[in-house]
Design a protein around this motif. Structure first.
Motif, short mmCIF file in Angstrom:
data_model
loop_
_atom_site.label_atom_id
_atom_site.label_comp_id
_atom_site.label_asym_id
_atom_site.label_seq_id
_atom_site.Cartn_x
_atom_site.Cartn_y
_atom_site.Cartn_z
N LEU B 148 0.83 -1.21 0.00
CA LEU B 148 0.00 0.00 0.00
C LEU B 148 0.85 1.26 0.00
CD1 LEU B 148 -2.90 -0.80 2.47
CD2 LEU B 148 -3.07 -0.37 0.05
N THR B 149 2.01 1.21 0.68
CA THR B 149 2.81 2.43 0.81
C THR B 149 3.83 2.57 -0.31
OG1 THR B 149 4.25 1.23 2.31
CG2 THR B 149 2.60 2.64 3.30
N LEU B 150 3.79 1.69 -1.33
CA LEU B 150 4.73 1.79 -2.44
C LEU B 150 4.62 3.16 -3.09
CD1 LEU B 150 4.90 -1.37 -4.67
CD2 LEU B 150 6.68 -0.27 -3.36
N GLY B 151 5.73 3.88 -3.17
CA GLY B 151 5.70 5.16 -3.86
C GLY B 151 5.15 6.30 -3.02
N ALA B 152 4.84 6.02 -1.76
CA ALA B 152 4.35 7.11 -0.91
C ALA B 152 5.51 7.99 -0.49
CB ALA B 152 3.65 6.54 0.32
N ARG B 153 5.16 9.22 -0.06
CA ARG B 153 6.22 10.16 0.27
C ARG B 153 6.97 9.79 1.54
NH1 ARG B 153 3.01 14.82 0.70
NH2 ARG B 153 1.61 14.09 -0.92
N ARG B 154 6.23 9.37 2.59
CA ARG B 154 6.91 9.05 3.84
C ARG B 154 6.68 7.58 4.17
NH1 ARG B 154 3.19 13.42 6.15
NH2 ARG B 154 2.14 12.49 4.40
N LEU B 158 5.11 5.75 7.49
CA LEU B 158 3.71 5.37 7.29
C LEU B 158 3.49 3.88 7.55
CD1 LEU B 158 1.32 6.94 6.43
CD2 LEU B 158 1.78 6.36 4.08
N ALA B 216 -0.51 0.53 -7.58
CA ALA B 216 0.76 1.25 -7.64
C ALA B 216 1.24 1.41 -9.08
CB ALA B 216 1.81 0.52 -6.82
#
Lengths: 238, 218
Positions: B148-154, B158, B216
């Motif tokens: 889910l957090t792939l490519g997220a900023r933090r 997170l 993603a």
């Protein structure tokens, strides 16, 4: 449901409904708070502290209601790409987190005189705390991407994963031996709570519910406007 | 799918860093506790299950961030998703490889550390059994968060925020099972619940991971 997928049509209906739910909320809050805090009898065991219930229980119901509807909206957004569902989930999340925080806070204040402790690690309390973290995680995840569509999609999947927790909260008081009392309103064989206490409780539940709808409509309106602003900006830049 | 697992294993063997780092973290984390709470045997025996489980949980989380990140950045994840293997299959293979390189070594080291924490020797079998149920669960649930957090900023901050609340039920029942064993009760009901959770997660988590991976790459 798909009839309301058009934001313009949705807004027309929502704007017509808004003053009514806002008014209903004010009236029910006034009546419910008067009945609950002043006119209803104190409990024979708990005395006046029982009045915390009139806030605690509706907040708890709303925290569950908000999460369940958000999960349904997430499913609708993933399956049918329903454009308003994502806006709804995003608009409802801070409200749900607020209700959950209110529920935990009043529960803690009620627990201190009644159970002799602010907090116990029993199943009901722990699962509601997890619900609170799920709300926070969802809001953080949605905001974490440069591309809002990607953030919404990730958030929707997280909402569906977290939906496992909802039945656990509901039945935690029956599956485990908890300090928290079992359900006394929505149960087979009718409520076990006295009518003089049930009425203000139901009034306040309606008040919380209509407050939620009024604010969620406002927030959806703001969300749609923000999306329009962004599209216009992009159009200008390009 | 088997080939994908083997590829991941080979990558880890040649680079080695991530998996051994997680294992070292687990060992050091556990070793810190006797210094923190004092070396009294009774206290250590009492807290040993909790310490081992929490250290295992954090070690799994530590290695989780890299699970899809490397493949995502160099584009091989996109190729994997384009391959005839369904995205769910990719998810299962990646999780299986992660479990083999972090979960299994952790399970093997845990009894040694348990002895350092003065756990009775007859409880070590139970400890390994519990970890055998817990570590795949940690890999499965954590992989959902990682996808889910792939490519997220933090994503680094997170990921724990998303995954740790979901780890709570696993921790509760694993700790309850180990505590029951220590106090002479039957750990069976808790282990059965853990097994049930594992069955559920084995079916549902790959679906969520696959959906997140596809999201993603849109």
């Amino acid at each position: 449901m798909h009839r309301f997928a058009n934001p313009a049509r949705f807004l027309k209906i929502a704007n017509a409904v808004l003053p009514w739910v806002a008014g209903l909320s004010v009236v029910c809050f006034a009546a419910g708070l008067y009945l609950g805090l002043i006119a209803s009898p104190p409990d024979y065991q708990q005395g006046d502290t029982v009045r915390i219930m009139y806030i605690h229980v509706p907040a708890a119901w709303m925290s569950m209601f908000t999460y369940s509807t958000m999960a349904v909206a997430a499913a609708a957004a993933l399956v049918w790409k329903h454009p308003l569902a994502e806006v709804y989930a995003k608009a409802a999340a801070p409200l749900g987190a607020g209700f959950t925080a209110l529920c935990l806070l009043t529960g803690s204040l009620w627990g201190a005189p009644m159970w002799g402790t602010w907090w116990v690690w029993d199943a009901r309390l722990t699962s509601v705390l997890v619900l609170f973290f799920l709300y926070l995680g969802y809001m953080a995840l949605v905001d974490a991407f440069d591309d809002p569509a990607r953030g919404n999609k990730a958030g929707n999947i997280l909402l569906l994963v977290g939906a496992v927790n909802v039945p656990i909260i509901k039945f935690s008081v029956e599956w485990w031996n908890t300090l928290h009392q079992p359900a006394s309103v929505f149960r087979l064989g009718g409520p076990t709570i006295a009518a003089s206490m049930l009425w203000p409780l139901l009034l306040l539940a309606v008040a919380f519910q209509s407050y939620f709808f009024a604010v969620v409509i406002l927030r959806i309106r703001a969300g749609l406007a923000a999306r329009r602003v962004q599209t216009l900006r992009l159009g200008q830049a390009g | 799918m088997l080939r994908l697992i083997l590829r991941d294993l080979r990558l880890v063997l040649r680079q080695g860093s991530d998996a051994t780092a997680a294992l070292m973290f687990f060992v050091l984390c556990v070793v810190l506790f006797p210094f923190g709470v004092g070396p009294e045997p009774n206290v250590l025996t009492r807290i040993a299950p909790g310490v081992l489980l929490i250290a295992a949980l954090l070690a799994a989380l530590l290695s989780m961030e890299r699970l899809f990140q490397g493949d995502f950045e160099d584009g091989s994840l996109e190729l994997l998703l384009l391959s005839p293997l369904p995205a769910e299959g990719v998810a299962v293979a990646k999780v299986a490889a992660h479990w083999l390189v972090t979960g299994v070594p952790l399970m093997l080291v845990a009894p040694l550390l348990a002895l350092l924490l003065r756990m009775p020797v007859d409880q070590l079998g139970l400890l390994v059994g519990t970890l055998a149920l817990v570590t795949p669960l940690l890999s499965l649930i954590g992989a959902v968060g990682a996808a889910l957090t792939l490519g997220a900023r933090r994503s680094g901050v997170l990921l724990p925020l998303l995954v740790l609340p979901l780890y709570i039920p696993v921790l509760i029942f694993a700790a309850a099972g180990l505590d029951a064993g220590l106090s002479g009760l039957s750990p069976r009901p808790h282990l059965l619940l853990l097994g049930g959770m594992l069955c559920g997660a084995l079916v549902l988590a790959p679906l969520a991971i696959a959906a997140a991976l596809r999201a993603a790459h849109e």
